[in-house]
Scaffold this active site. Structure first.
Site, PDB file in Angstrom:
ATOM      1  N   GLY A  10       0.849  -1.204   0.000  1.00  0.00           N
ATOM      2  CA  GLY A  10       0.000   0.000   0.000  1.00  0.00           C
ATOM      3  C   GLY A  10       0.875   1.241   0.000  1.00  0.00           C
ATOM      4  N   GLY A  13      -0.225   5.065  -1.156  1.00  0.00           N
ATOM      5  CA  GLY A  13      -1.305   5.778  -0.489  1.00  0.00           C
ATOM      6  C   GLY A  13      -0.812   6.997   0.274  1.00  0.00           C
ATOM      7  CG  ASP A  36      -0.557   0.710  -3.914  1.00  0.00           C
ATOM      8  OD1 ASP A  36      -1.634   0.474  -4.471  1.00  0.00           O
ATOM      9  OD2 ASP A  36      -0.451   1.436  -2.910  1.00  0.00           O
ATOM     10  CG  ASP A  54      -4.773  -8.159  -4.947  1.00  0.00           C
ATOM     11  OD1 ASP A  54      -4.927  -7.759  -3.773  1.00  0.00           O
ATOM     12  OD2 ASP A  54      -5.715  -8.579  -5.655  1.00  0.00           O
ATOM     13  CE1 TYR A 144      -9.830   2.235   8.198  1.00  0.00           C
ATOM     14  CE2 TYR A 144     -10.647   3.897   9.717  1.00  0.00           C
ATOM     15  CZ  TYR A 144      -9.603   3.331   9.014  1.00  0.00           C
ATOM     16  OH  TYR A 144      -8.342   3.870   9.115  1.00  0.00           O
TER      17      TYR A 144
HETATM   18  P1  NAD Z   1      -4.757   5.098   1.353  1.00  0.00           P
HETATM   19  O1  NAD Z   1      -6.131   4.685   0.939  1.00  0.00           O
HETATM   20  O2  NAD Z   1      -4.277   6.446   0.997  1.00  0.00           O
HETATM   21  O3  NAD Z   1      -3.701   4.051   0.812  1.00  0.00           O
HETATM   22  C1  NAD Z   1      -3.926   2.660   0.802  1.00  0.00           C
HETATM   23  C2  NAD Z   1      -3.150   2.079  -0.356  1.00  0.00           C
HETATM   24  O4  NAD Z   1      -3.410   0.666  -0.382  1.00  0.00           O
HETATM   25  C3  NAD Z   1      -3.588   2.638  -1.732  1.00  0.00           C
HETATM   26  O5  NAD Z   1      -2.478   3.118  -2.443  1.00  0.00           O
HETATM   27  C4  NAD Z   1      -4.229   1.443  -2.418  1.00  0.00           C
HETATM   28  O6  NAD Z   1      -4.024   1.410  -3.822  1.00  0.00           O
HETATM   29  C5  NAD Z   1      -3.531   0.274  -1.732  1.00  0.00           C
HETATM   30  N1  NAD Z   1      -4.308  -0.968  -1.830  1.00  0.00           N
HETATM   31  C6  NAD Z   1      -5.648  -1.109  -1.736  1.00  0.00           C
HETATM   32  N2  NAD Z   1      -5.977  -2.393  -1.927  1.00  0.00           N
HETATM   33  C7  NAD Z   1      -4.828  -3.073  -2.129  1.00  0.00           C
HETATM   34  C8  NAD Z   1      -4.522  -4.429  -2.378  1.00  0.00           C
HETATM   35  N3  NAD Z   1      -5.492  -5.349  -2.479  1.00  0.00           N
HETATM   36  N4  NAD Z   1      -3.225  -4.796  -2.516  1.00  0.00           N
HETATM   37  C9  NAD Z   1      -2.241  -3.866  -2.437  1.00  0.00           C
HETATM   38  N5  NAD Z   1      -2.471  -2.552  -2.204  1.00  0.00           N
HETATM   39  C10 NAD Z   1      -3.757  -2.168  -2.061  1.00  0.00           C
HETATM   40  O7  NAD Z   1      -4.678   4.860   2.924  1.00  0.00           O
HETATM   41  P2  NAD Z   1      -3.712   5.584   3.967  1.00  0.00           P
HETATM   42  O8  NAD Z   1      -4.405   6.803   4.427  1.00  0.00           O
HETATM   43  O9  NAD Z   1      -2.343   5.665   3.438  1.00  0.00           O
HETATM   44  O10 NAD Z   1      -3.787   4.555   5.170  1.00  0.00           O
HETATM   45  C11 NAD Z   1      -2.833   3.527   5.349  1.00  0.00           C
HETATM   46  C12 NAD Z   1      -3.204   2.759   6.610  1.00  0.00           C
HETATM   47  O11 NAD Z   1      -3.253   3.669   7.722  1.00  0.00           O
HETATM   48  C13 NAD Z   1      -4.581   2.100   6.564  1.00  0.00           C
HETATM   49  O12 NAD Z   1      -4.548   0.908   7.292  1.00  0.00           O
HETATM   50  C14 NAD Z   1      -5.465   3.085   7.288  1.00  0.00           C
HETATM   51  O13 NAD Z   1      -6.576   2.469   7.862  1.00  0.00           O
HETATM   52  C15 NAD Z   1      -4.518   3.595   8.349  1.00  0.00           C
HETATM   53  N6  NAD Z   1      -4.921   4.903   8.866  1.00  0.00           N
HETATM   54  C16 NAD Z   1      -4.886   6.019   8.070  1.00  0.00           C
HETATM   55  C17 NAD Z   1      -5.296   7.250   8.588  1.00  0.00           C
HETATM   56  C18 NAD Z   1      -5.262   8.482   7.749  1.00  0.00           C
HETATM   57  O14 NAD Z   1      -5.743   9.534   8.213  1.00  0.00           O
HETATM   58  N7  NAD Z   1      -4.723   8.456   6.541  1.00  0.00           N
HETATM   59  C19 NAD Z   1      -5.717   7.331   9.926  1.00  0.00           C
HETATM   60  C20 NAD Z   1      -5.787   6.179  10.688  1.00  0.00           C
HETATM   61  C21 NAD Z   1      -5.351   4.972  10.164  1.00  0.00           C
HETATM   62  C1  AKB Z   2     -10.583   8.051   8.414  1.00  0.00           C
HETATM   63  O1  AKB Z   2     -11.108   9.180   8.554  1.00  0.00           O
HETATM   64  O2  AKB Z   2     -11.193   7.038   8.055  1.00  0.00           O
HETATM   65  C2  AKB Z   2      -9.120   7.910   8.738  1.00  0.00           C
HETATM   66  C3  AKB Z   2      -8.956   7.432  10.134  1.00  0.00           C
HETATM   67  C4  AKB Z   2      -9.078   8.370  11.255  1.00  0.00           C
HETATM   68  O3  AKB Z   2      -8.737   6.268  10.338  1.00  0.00           O
HETATM   69  N1  AKB Z   2      -8.466   9.151   8.507  1.00  0.00           N
END
Ligand code: NAD
Ligand code: AKB
Length: 317
Positions: A10, A13, A36, A54, A144
């Site tokens: 991932g 992301g 990714d 994947d 989620y």
């Molecule tokens: P994002 O959606 O920006 O990135 C996720 C990435 O995973 C994407 O690039 C997507 O293409 C890739 N992906 C999706 N399905 C896939 C698959 N089957 N195989 C391989 N790659 C795949 O998410 P993010 O914001 O970077 O979050 C990353 C992690 O952090 C997640 O677990 C999310 O729950 C957690 N998180 C994020 C936030 C936030 O504010 N961004 C807050 C709390 C927790």
């Molecule tokens: C969301 O809003 O889903 C994320 C998180 C707090 O996990 N940014």
């Protein structure tokens, strides 16, 4: 000494891009494999190896882990809160199966360390709203949040049952400018900066007084690295650590931006994300992370806003 070989799943992301770049800075470009489903992110190009992967395909993942001699895995693939409510089955399936695939392969291949993020979304309407503690009533209402809470207990299980060194943080909403957020409820806190700079006006999907825990990305990346570098016996939480950065409402961030862009105006048009936001705590107690591995955030609302505007201006030039 065995050199670390790190697989980031991932990596394209919102967090993945910045985390991969920082891991490459620390361990060397060639030691960090970015992967990714999507095409390689522009910022990652030329900084180290990239594979299309994947995470749901367990065999393909297993082959990569063996072929690349992986010693650490960072699993970031997930469907976030707002997108998850549009397709709950898909969110549950990806968020759970990706983690189970990684944990199982990590156990079989004796991977040294695994990182998997949880979220403040584990908390629900019955959790304390202010200064929400590590251990409390946890009854999430989003798919989620349910997947993150279940995931935390899978991490805990693999640690205690199989000795796997898996570590986790409950990130708050993350604010960044290098890669776009991917479908969360807290995404407004990034969108508002683009809107302020490009149009001087913004329509927010949350009510003006909706307080949420937030963090600037450099703090989140540092917290992740500090947790992963901490001695194993310092880690007392094997579900997922509360961490805190700042807490603000849409009105407060609008006023802060207005200090730099005087004509900026925000209007409020709450949608389905309001109920999600209201189910989460407004602020988080992270005293255990502070005590166990010395966590300390560097950015508050004022400092983050200044940095975001400065950096986003460069991006938009
Ligand atoms: P994002 O959606 O920006 O990135 C996720 C990435 O995973 C994407 O690039 C997507 O293409 C890739 N992906 C999706 N399905 C896939 C698959 N089957 N195989 C391989 N790659 C795949 O998410 P993010 O914001 O970077 O979050 C990353 C992690 O952090 C997640 O677990 C999310 O729950 C957690 N998180 C994020 C936030 C936030 O504010 N961004 C807050 C709390 C927790
Ligand atoms: C969301 O809003 O889903 C994320 C998180 C707090 O996990 N940014």
């Amino acid at each position: 000494m065995i050199k670390e070989k790190i697989l980031v799943i991932g990596a394209c992301g919102q967090i993945g891009v910045e985390l991969t770049l920082e891991l490459r800075r620390i361990y060397g470009g060639a030691q960090v494999i970015a992967s990714d489903l999507r095409e390689e992110n522009e910022l990652l190009k030329g900084t180290g190896p990239y594979v299309s992967l994947d995470v749901m395909n367990k065999e393909m993942l297993h082959v990569q882990v063996i072929r690349q001699n992986i010693t650490q895995i960072y699993l970031l693939a997930a469907i976030l809160s707002a997108t998850g409510e549009k397709n709950p089955n898909l969110a549950w399936s990806l968020n759970m199966q990706s983690l189970l695939n990684v944990l199982e392969i990590a156990k079989e291949e004796q991977i040294k360390k695994v990182y998997w993020p949880s979220s403040i979304a584990v908390f629900g309407p019955t959790s304390p709203k202010k200064n929400c503690p590590q251990q409390t009533i946890i009854e999430p209402i989003t798919v989620y949040g349910i997947s993150k809470y279940a995931g935390e207990f899978w991490c805990n299980y693999y640690h205690h049952r199989y000795g796997l060194d898996v570590r986790s943080l409950r990130y708050p909403g993350l604010i960044s400018y290098k890669s776009e957020p991917g479908g969360g409820t807290t995404d407004y806190a990034v969108e508002i900066f683009y809107a302020a700079l490009e149009e001087k006006k913004y329509t927010c999907c949350l009510k003006e007084d909706t307080y949420l825990p937030m963090m600037y990305m450099p703090d989140a990346i540092r917290a992740t690295i500090e947790l992963m570098e901490a001695k194993s016996d310092a880690i007392s939480v094997r579900t997922s650590y509360n961490i805190s950065g700042m807490s603000f409402s849409p009105k407060e961030i609008s006023l802060e931006i207005k200090k730099h862009i005087p004509g900026f105006r925000t209007t409020y048009k709450p949608d389905y994300r309001q109920a999600i936001a209201e189910s989460w705590p407004q602020s988080i107690n992270d005293q255990i992370a502070k005590k166990d591995w010395g966590w300390k955030p560097a950015f508050d609302l004022e400092k983050m806003t200044k940095e975001m505007l400065k950096n986003m201006r460069k991006v938009l030039e």
